[in-house]
Structures are given as structure tokens and as C-alpha cells.
Motif scaffolding. Structure first.
Motif, PDB file in Angstrom:
ATOM      1  N   MET A   1       0.827  -1.207   0.000  1.00 51.83           N
ATOM      2  CA  MET A   1       0.000   0.000   0.000  1.00 51.83           C
ATOM      3  C   MET A   1       0.862   1.258   0.000  1.00 51.83           C
ATOM      4  N   THR A   2       1.976   1.234   0.723  1.00 50.04           N
ATOM      5  CA  THR A   2       2.829   2.423   0.753  1.00 50.04           C
ATOM      6  C   THR A   2       3.485   2.653  -0.609  1.00 50.04           C
ATOM      7  N   GLN A   3       3.732   1.567  -1.355  1.00 51.22           N
ATOM      8  CA  GLN A   3       4.323   1.720  -2.680  1.00 51.22           C
ATOM      9  C   GLN A   3       3.365   2.473  -3.604  1.00 51.22           C
ATOM     10  N   LYS A   4       2.060   2.212  -3.515  1.00 47.57           N
ATOM     11  CA  LYS A   4       1.061   2.908  -4.318  1.00 47.57           C
ATOM     12  C   LYS A   4       1.089   4.398  -4.008  1.00 47.57           C
ATOM     13  N   LYS A   5       1.227   4.749  -2.737  1.00 46.66           N
ATOM     14  CA  LYS A   5       1.286   6.153  -2.330  1.00 46.66           C
ATOM     15  C   LYS A   5       2.512   6.827  -2.923  1.00 46.66           C
ATOM     16  N   GLU A   6       3.652   6.151  -2.923  1.00 48.20           N
ATOM     17  CA  GLU A   6       4.871   6.711  -3.481  1.00 48.20           C
ATOM     18  C   GLU A   6       4.735   6.903  -4.993  1.00 48.20           C
ATOM     19  N   GLU A   7       4.076   5.976  -5.676  1.00 42.99           N
ATOM     20  CA  GLU A   7       3.866   6.095  -7.117  1.00 42.99           C
ATOM     21  C   GLU A   7       3.011   7.321  -7.437  1.00 42.99           C
ATOM     22  N   ASP A   8       1.975   7.569  -6.630  1.00 42.99           N
ATOM     23  CA  ASP A   8       1.108   8.714  -6.870  1.00 42.99           C
ATOM     24  C   ASP A   8       1.825  10.035  -6.600  1.00 42.99           C
ATOM     25  N   LYS A  10       4.942  10.589  -7.425  1.00 40.36           N
ATOM     26  CA  LYS A  10       5.820  10.780  -8.582  1.00 40.36           C
ATOM     27  C   LYS A  10       5.022  10.537  -9.858  1.00 40.36           C
ATOM     28  N   VAL A  11       4.218  11.488 -10.233  1.00 37.97           N
ATOM     29  CA  VAL A  11       3.383  11.347 -11.422  1.00 37.97           C
ATOM     30  C   VAL A  11       3.824  12.377 -12.468  1.00 37.97           C
ATOM     31  N   ARG A  12       3.856  11.958 -13.718  1.00 35.12           N
ATOM     32  CA  ARG A  12       4.204  12.869 -14.821  1.00 35.12           C
ATOM     33  C   ARG A  12       2.998  13.734 -15.160  1.00 35.12           C
ATOM     34  N   LEU A  13       3.249  14.928 -15.670  1.00 30.58           N
ATOM     35  CA  LEU A  13       2.174  15.855 -16.009  1.00 30.58           C
ATOM     36  C   LEU A  13       1.265  15.289 -17.099  1.00 30.58           C
ATOM     37  N   ASP A  14       1.840  14.657 -18.116  1.00 24.07           N
ATOM     38  CA  ASP A  14       0.996  14.104 -19.184  1.00 24.07           C
ATOM     39  C   ASP A  14       0.092  12.998 -18.657  1.00 24.07           C
ATOM     40  N   LYS A  15       0.585  12.189 -17.717  1.00 21.44           N
ATOM     41  CA  LYS A  15      -0.256  11.134 -17.128  1.00 21.44           C
ATOM     42  C   LYS A  15      -1.358  11.737 -16.269  1.00 21.44           C
ATOM     43  N   TRP A  16      -1.030  12.795 -15.536  1.00 24.16           N
ATOM     44  CA  TRP A  16      -2.036  13.423 -14.679  1.00 24.16           C
ATOM     45  C   TRP A  16      -3.142  14.065 -15.510  1.00 24.16           C
ATOM     46  N   LEU A  17      -2.763  14.761 -16.595  1.00 24.76           N
ATOM     47  CA  LEU A  17      -3.768  15.381 -17.465  1.00 24.76           C
ATOM     48  C   LEU A  17      -4.673  14.326 -18.094  1.00 24.76           C
ATOM     49  N   TRP A  18      -4.084  13.183 -18.434  1.00 18.48           N
ATOM     50  CA  TRP A  18      -4.872  12.072 -18.991  1.00 18.48           C
ATOM     51  C   TRP A  18      -5.801  11.501 -17.920  1.00 18.48           C
ATOM     52  N   ALA A  19      -5.286  11.289 -16.706  1.00 24.47           N
ATOM     53  CA  ALA A  19      -6.086  10.728 -15.613  1.00 24.47           C
ATOM     54  C   ALA A  19      -7.195  11.691 -15.192  1.00 24.47           C
ATOM     55  N   ALA A  20      -6.941  13.001 -15.300  1.00 24.44           N
ATOM     56  CA  ALA A  20      -7.943  14.004 -14.935  1.00 24.44           C
ATOM     57  C   ALA A  20      -8.940  14.241 -16.066  1.00 24.44           C
ATOM     58  N   ARG A  21      -8.787  13.506 -17.154  1.00 21.25           N
ATOM     59  CA  ARG A  21      -9.703  13.516 -18.298  1.00 21.25           C
ATOM     60  C   ARG A  21      -9.739  14.832 -19.057  1.00 21.25           C
ATOM     61  N   PHE A  22      -8.606  15.527 -19.131  1.00 19.43           N
ATOM     62  CA  PHE A  22      -8.520  16.692 -19.999  1.00 19.43           C
ATOM     63  C   PHE A  22      -8.282  16.249 -21.442  1.00 19.43           C
ATOM     64  N   TYR A  23      -7.608  15.099 -21.611  1.00 18.17           N
ATOM     65  CA  TYR A  23      -7.306  14.562 -22.941  1.00 18.17           C
ATOM     66  C   TYR A  23      -7.657  13.082 -22.962  1.00 18.17           C
ATOM     67  N   LYS A  24      -8.079  12.597 -24.148  1.00 16.42           N
ATOM     68  CA  LYS A  24      -8.518  11.204 -24.271  1.00 16.42           C
ATOM     69  C   LYS A  24      -7.372  10.209 -24.185  1.00 16.42           C
ATOM     70  N   THR A  25      -6.204  10.586 -24.676  1.00 18.06           N
ATOM     71  CA  THR A  25      -5.061   9.683 -24.623  1.00 18.06           C
ATOM     72  C   THR A  25      -3.867  10.420 -24.031  1.00 18.06           C
ATOM     73  N   ARG A  26      -2.926   9.652 -23.547  1.00 16.09           N
ATOM     74  CA  ARG A  26      -1.712  10.248 -22.994  1.00 16.09           C
ATOM     75  C   ARG A  26      -0.895  10.903 -24.110  1.00 16.09           C
ATOM     76  N   ALA A  27      -0.943  10.337 -25.299  1.00 18.13           N
ATOM     77  CA  ALA A  27      -0.219  10.907 -26.437  1.00 18.13           C
ATOM     78  C   ALA A  27      -0.773  12.296 -26.776  1.00 18.13           C
ATOM     79  N   LEU A  28      -2.090  12.471 -26.714  1.00 17.44           N
ATOM     80  CA  LEU A  28      -2.685  13.790 -26.961  1.00 17.44           C
ATOM     81  C   LEU A  28      -2.275  14.780 -25.876  1.00 17.44           C
ATOM     82  N   ALA A  29      -2.204  14.315 -24.636  1.00 19.56           N
ATOM     83  CA  ALA A  29      -1.771  15.178 -23.534  1.00 19.56           C
ATOM     84  C   ALA A  29      -0.317  15.604 -23.748  1.00 19.56           C
ATOM     85  N   LYS A  30       0.514  14.663 -24.144  1.00 13.96           N
ATOM     86  CA  LYS A  30       1.933  14.969 -24.385  1.00 13.96           C
ATOM     87  C   LYS A  30       2.084  15.973 -25.535  1.00 13.96           C
TER      88      LYS A  30
END
Length: 135
Positions: A1-8, A10-30
Motif C-alpha cells: 500500500m505504501t508503494q502505491k502512495k509513493e507512485e502517486d 511521482k506522477v508525470r504531467l501528461d499522465k495526470w492530465l490524462w487521468a484528470a480527463r482533460f485529454y482522451k489519450t496520454r499521447a494527446l496530452a503529451k
């Protein structure tokens, strides 16, 4: 469980924008980040930038420009209600976006007041007035 917290943490901006649903794909976010449509503190970002809670981003999508503050970090894309909990849009951004939408609805975006109208604008005026072009 602590590993999941550490992963969250260290998140990349393109992954966060994709996860927050601003863009449909990570490639579009990038692509959006690389083309300068995402700014942090008034400066362009890189896709590998690590967003932190409290960071403010300006995100341009088509006609809309949003200013959002990061509320939570994740790399997992979930449903829209959960994605909206990841950020909060500023009040000024909401007002500006709604005003721009009203102007677009009114049709004032494509019309210019200097000089004579273009061919398309003239045709639109004739169509609006109900006149024919034969006169």
C-alpha cells in the motif's frame, strides 16, 4: 500500500492530465504540452514535469482556456466524477470561459467591424435577412 502512495507522489504531467480527463489519450496530452497549450506559472511545461498539490495550470483546449489548481495526484484514469476531484477550476477561469462561450453563441467571434465584410460574412448577412443575392 505504501508503494502505491509513493507512485502517486511521482506522477508525470501528461499522465495526470490524462487521468484528470482533460485529454482522451496520454499521447494527446503529451502533444498538447509540447505544443505550448499547458502552462504552469505562466511558463511552458514539459511532459515529464511532476505536478504537486496546489500547482496552478493554464490549459488551452480549442476555444476554451481553463485555469485549474491540482487537488490530488493519481496515474489511474477513472470515471468523470472521480477525475473532477483531482482539480479545482478557479472562479476567474469559470467566468472567463462562460463569457467566451456566450460571445461564440452570439456569433461575434467571426465578425469583424473594420472595413467591408468578407464574401462569407456577406452571404451570411443575406441569408440572415432573407434577401437573395440576385438583387
Amino acid at each position: 500500500m505504501t508503494q502505491k502512495k509513493e507512485e502517486d507522489d511521482k506522477v508525470r504531467l501528461d499522465k495526470w492530465l490524462w487521468a484528470a480527463r482533460f485529454y482522451k489519450t496520454r499521447a494527446l496530452a503529451k502533444t498538447a504540452i509540447e505544443s505550448g497549450k499547458v502552462h504552469c506559472r505562466g511558463e511552458r511545461c514539459k511532459p515529464g514535469k511532476e505536478p504537486h498539490i496546489g500547482d496552478e495550470f493554464q490549459i488551452r483546449q480549442g476555444f476554451e482556456e481553463r485555469t485549474v489548481v491540482v487537488q490530488a495526484l493519481t496515474i489511474v484514469r477513472r470515471g468523470a466524477p472521480e477525475a473532477q476531484a483531482l482539480y479545482a477550476e478557479t472562479e476567474a477561469s469559470i467566468v472567463k470561459r462562460e463569457a467566451a462561450a456566450e460571445m461564440r453563441k452570439a456569433g461575434s467571434l467571426g465578425m469583424t467591424t473594420d472595413g467591408k465584410p468578407s464574401k462569407k460574412q456577406r452571404r451570411d448577412l443575406f441569408k440572415f435577412r432573407g434577401n437573395s443575392n440576385d438583387e
